[in-house]
Design a protein around this motif. Structure first.
Motif, mmCIF file in Angstrom:
data_model
loop_
_atom_site.group_PDB
_atom_site.id
_atom_site.type_symbol
_atom_site.label_atom_id
_atom_site.label_comp_id
_atom_site.label_asym_id
_atom_site.label_seq_id
_atom_site.Cartn_x
_atom_site.Cartn_y
_atom_site.Cartn_z
ATOM 1 N N SER A 200 5.099 -1.247 -0.315
ATOM 2 C CA SER A 200 5.067 -2.278 0.721
ATOM 3 C C SER A 200 5.994 -1.939 1.884
ATOM 4 O O SER A 200 5.822 -2.455 2.993
ATOM 5 C CB SER A 200 5.455 -3.642 0.134
ATOM 6 O OG SER A 200 6.828 -3.693 -0.191
ATOM 7 N N LYS A 201 6.962 -1.070 1.619
ATOM 8 C CA LYS A 201 7.863 -0.600 2.671
ATOM 9 C C LYS A 201 7.324 0.672 3.336
ATOM 10 O O LYS A 201 8.032 1.340 4.094
ATOM 11 C CB LYS A 201 9.256 -0.338 2.088
ATOM 12 C CG LYS A 201 10.002 -1.608 1.672
ATOM 13 C CD LYS A 201 11.345 -1.262 1.021
ATOM 14 C CE LYS A 201 12.147 -2.508 0.708
ATOM 15 N NZ LYS A 201 12.685 -3.149 1.935
ATOM 16 N N HIS A 202 6.090 1.021 3.025
ATOM 17 C CA HIS A 202 5.347 2.123 3.660
ATOM 18 C C HIS A 202 5.814 3.513 3.223
ATOM 19 O O HIS A 202 5.563 4.503 3.923
ATOM 20 C CB HIS A 202 5.398 2.014 5.188
ATOM 21 C CG HIS A 202 4.973 0.682 5.711
ATOM 22 N ND1 HIS A 202 3.707 0.179 5.490
ATOM 23 C CD2 HIS A 202 5.652 -0.268 6.399
ATOM 24 C CE1 HIS A 202 3.609 -1.017 6.051
ATOM 25 N NE2 HIS A 202 4.779 -1.316 6.595
ATOM 26 N N TYR A 203 6.457 3.596 2.060
ATOM 27 C CA TYR A 203 6.778 4.915 1.518
ATOM 28 C C TYR A 203 5.559 5.459 0.781
ATOM 29 O O TYR A 203 4.838 4.716 0.116
ATOM 30 C CB TYR A 203 7.957 4.829 0.548
ATOM 31 C CG TYR A 203 9.275 4.598 1.245
ATOM 32 C CD1 TYR A 203 9.963 5.641 1.846
ATOM 33 C CD2 TYR A 203 9.818 3.308 1.318
ATOM 34 C CE1 TYR A 203 11.164 5.423 2.495
ATOM 35 C CE2 TYR A 203 11.016 3.083 1.968
ATOM 36 C CZ TYR A 203 11.685 4.140 2.570
ATOM 37 O OH TYR A 203 12.869 3.913 3.221
ATOM 38 N N LYS A 264 9.403 14.174 3.401
ATOM 39 C CA LYS A 264 10.818 13.844 3.240
ATOM 40 C C LYS A 264 10.958 12.958 1.998
ATOM 41 O O LYS A 264 10.595 11.779 2.032
ATOM 42 C CB LYS A 264 11.352 13.120 4.473
ATOM 43 C CG LYS A 264 11.399 13.982 5.728
ATOM 44 C CD LYS A 264 11.880 13.196 6.941
ATOM 45 C CE LYS A 264 13.302 12.712 6.758
ATOM 46 N NZ LYS A 264 13.801 12.027 7.980
ATOM 47 N N ILE A 265 11.438 13.544 0.929
ATOM 48 C CA ILE A 265 11.609 12.781 -0.304
ATOM 49 C C ILE A 265 12.964 12.089 -0.233
ATOM 50 O O ILE A 265 14.014 12.727 -0.355
ATOM 51 C CB ILE A 265 11.510 13.704 -1.528
ATOM 52 C CG1 ILE A 265 10.119 14.365 -1.559
ATOM 53 C CG2 ILE A 265 11.750 12.916 -2.817
ATOM 54 C CD1 ILE A 265 9.935 15.377 -2.652
ATOM 55 N N VAL A 266 12.931 10.795 -0.015
ATOM 56 C CA VAL A 266 14.166 10.048 0.252
ATOM 57 C C VAL A 266 14.837 9.554 -1.029
ATOM 58 O O VAL A 266 16.031 9.246 -1.021
ATOM 59 C CB VAL A 266 13.901 8.863 1.190
ATOM 60 C CG1 VAL A 266 13.328 9.344 2.515
ATOM 61 C CG2 VAL A 266 12.956 7.850 0.555
ATOM 62 N N ASN A 317 15.025 -3.661 -2.623
ATOM 63 C CA ASN A 317 14.780 -4.671 -1.583
ATOM 64 C C ASN A 317 15.664 -4.499 -0.359
ATOM 65 O O ASN A 317 15.293 -4.926 0.744
ATOM 66 C CB ASN A 317 14.963 -6.078 -2.159
ATOM 67 C CG ASN A 317 13.845 -6.474 -3.098
ATOM 68 O OD1 ASN A 317 12.815 -5.809 -3.163
ATOM 69 N ND2 ASN A 317 14.035 -7.543 -3.841
ATOM 70 N N VAL A 318 16.829 -3.888 -0.534
ATOM 71 C CA VAL A 318 17.733 -3.696 0.607
ATOM 72 C C VAL A 318 17.553 -2.321 1.246
ATOM 73 O O VAL A 318 18.259 -1.984 2.204
ATOM 74 C CB VAL A 318 19.210 -3.894 0.186
ATOM 75 C CG1 VAL A 318 19.428 -5.304 -0.307
ATOM 76 C CG2 VAL A 318 19.630 -2.879 -0.867
ATOM 77 N N THR A 319 16.619 -1.537 0.738
ATOM 78 C CA THR A 319 16.306 -0.244 1.331
ATOM 79 C C THR A 319 15.488 -0.456 2.603
ATOM 80 O O THR A 319 14.557 -1.273 2.624
ATOM 81 C CB THR A 319 15.509 0.637 0.348
ATOM 82 O OG1 THR A 319 16.316 0.881 -0.816
ATOM 83 C CG2 THR A 319 15.114 1.962 0.979
ATOM 84 N N SER A 320 15.832 0.250 3.650
ATOM 85 C CA SER A 320 15.090 0.134 4.907
ATOM 86 C C SER A 320 13.648 0.571 4.729
ATOM 87 O O SER A 320 13.335 1.387 3.862
ATOM 88 C CB SER A 320 15.748 1.002 5.985
ATOM 89 O OG SER A 320 17.081 0.597 6.218
#
Length: 325
Positions: A200-203, A264-266, A317-320
């Motif tokens: 949902s955060k587009h990763y 980019k594997i974050v 949840n707090v990850t950008s």
């Protein structure tokens, strides 16, 4: 005043440049909602032995997911065999291939391919625009099918990578039990919600497992049953054993391939010492290496305790959101 204008222009140029460097955000709607699948005409097998094989044994076909950089040609391998234990290859028979995905309104026919002595076909998918695609393969002789997924990414695509066994499932051994039909692998509490939260955060979601390739069908079914994305899924294409050696070098090698393609594997998730070793060999920072289970927190990694429920609220949840457009 002149200095103020220079600052404004500089900020504008930086913002435009930063935006231009961002990859497009994943959009799985087309690939997850394709039109009705093609239905080619059933034809007779070319070989009597294959007619008998199809009659008495259950298809156990699979396709290797492919990830390429936009502009590169993609080739997908389909593997066709029968019976979950025997794995008898379907040799010298016709397979139809189709593709559907980003920017398409109907299935595109890719051609009629013939399986080799290993039951494999090599489907030329061509060069595709950035996005996600479903590749559908149909055996002409009995209309049995398999599906694989093509991901075409742009440079700087941000992704989160997961091991499966003992990381999303509660135990490494559950893959064996599930394969033998003894039980269905249990997921850690919150595992599915965690993956969906990152999506949902587009990763971009990537599963990297040392499972042998012939567990692809079961692996994808398990992911689907959890309600989480079933691709990009990478298993050991050369693996024959359920517990192979060289897991760390195999995983590190594939991660390096992904990095070389601009992914980019974050953040990464695992459970075993081989996961810790693999991620370190691939250059993943320990600050973004999350380990659950007996080895949580070892070698400077980040510990996930017991399940993912609190981890979702405290970390995910707090990850950008991913930097994409």
């Amino acid at each position: 005043m002149q200095r103020l204008w220079l600052i404004i222009i500089s900020v504008f140029v930086f913002s435009v440049g930063h935006h231009a460097l961002a990859a497009i955000c994943p959009d799985f709607s087309p690939v997850n909602h394709p039109p009705e699948t093609p239905a080619p005409e059933k034809t007779q097998f070319d070989h009597m032995s294959n007619r008998l094989l199809s009659k008495f044994y259950t298809p156990y076909h699979m396709a290797h997911d492919v990830l390429v950089t936009e502009g590169d040609t993609a080739v997908m391998v389909g593997k066709f065999d029968y019976d979950f234990a025997l794995h008898k290859d379907l040799e010298d028979e016709s397979v139809h291939a189709y593709i559907f995905g980003t920017g398409m309104t109907e299935w595109e026919y890719l051609g009629d391919y013939t399986t080799d002595s290993d039951g494999k076909v090599y489907i030329n998918l061509g060069r595709r625009s950035a996005g996600d695609y479903r590749v559908y393969m149909v055996v002409a002789g009995d209309l049995s099918t398999t599906t694989g997924y093509l991901s075409v990414v742009q440079k700087n695509t941000e992704a989160v990578l997961f091991d499966i066994d003992g990381t999303l499932t509660k135990s490494d051994s559950e893959a064996v039990a599930a394969y033998l039909g003894m039980s269905e692998a249990d997921a850690y509490a919150g595992a599915a919600d965690m993956v969906k939260a990152y999506q949902s955060k587009h990763y971009r979601i990537i599963y990297l497992s040392a499972r042998p390739y012939w567990l692809a069908k079961d692996s994808r079914s398990w992911l689907g049953a959890q309600g989480i994305p079933a691709f990009h899924l990478h298993l050991d294409s050369n693996g024959e054993l359920l517990d192979p050696t060289g897991k760390a070098s195999y995983k590190a090698g594939y991660i390096k391939q992904l990095l070389s393609k601009g992914v980019k594997i974050v953040r990464v998730y695992g459970n075993a010492t081989t996961d810790i070793e693999a991620y370190e060999l691939a250059g993943i920072p320990k600050a973004e290496t999350y380990i659950i289970g007996d080895h949580a927190g070892e070698s400077g990694t980040q510990a996930v305790q017991d399940n993912y429920l609190s981890h979702i609220s405290e970390v995910v949840n707090v990850t950008s959101d991913a930097q994409c457009q």
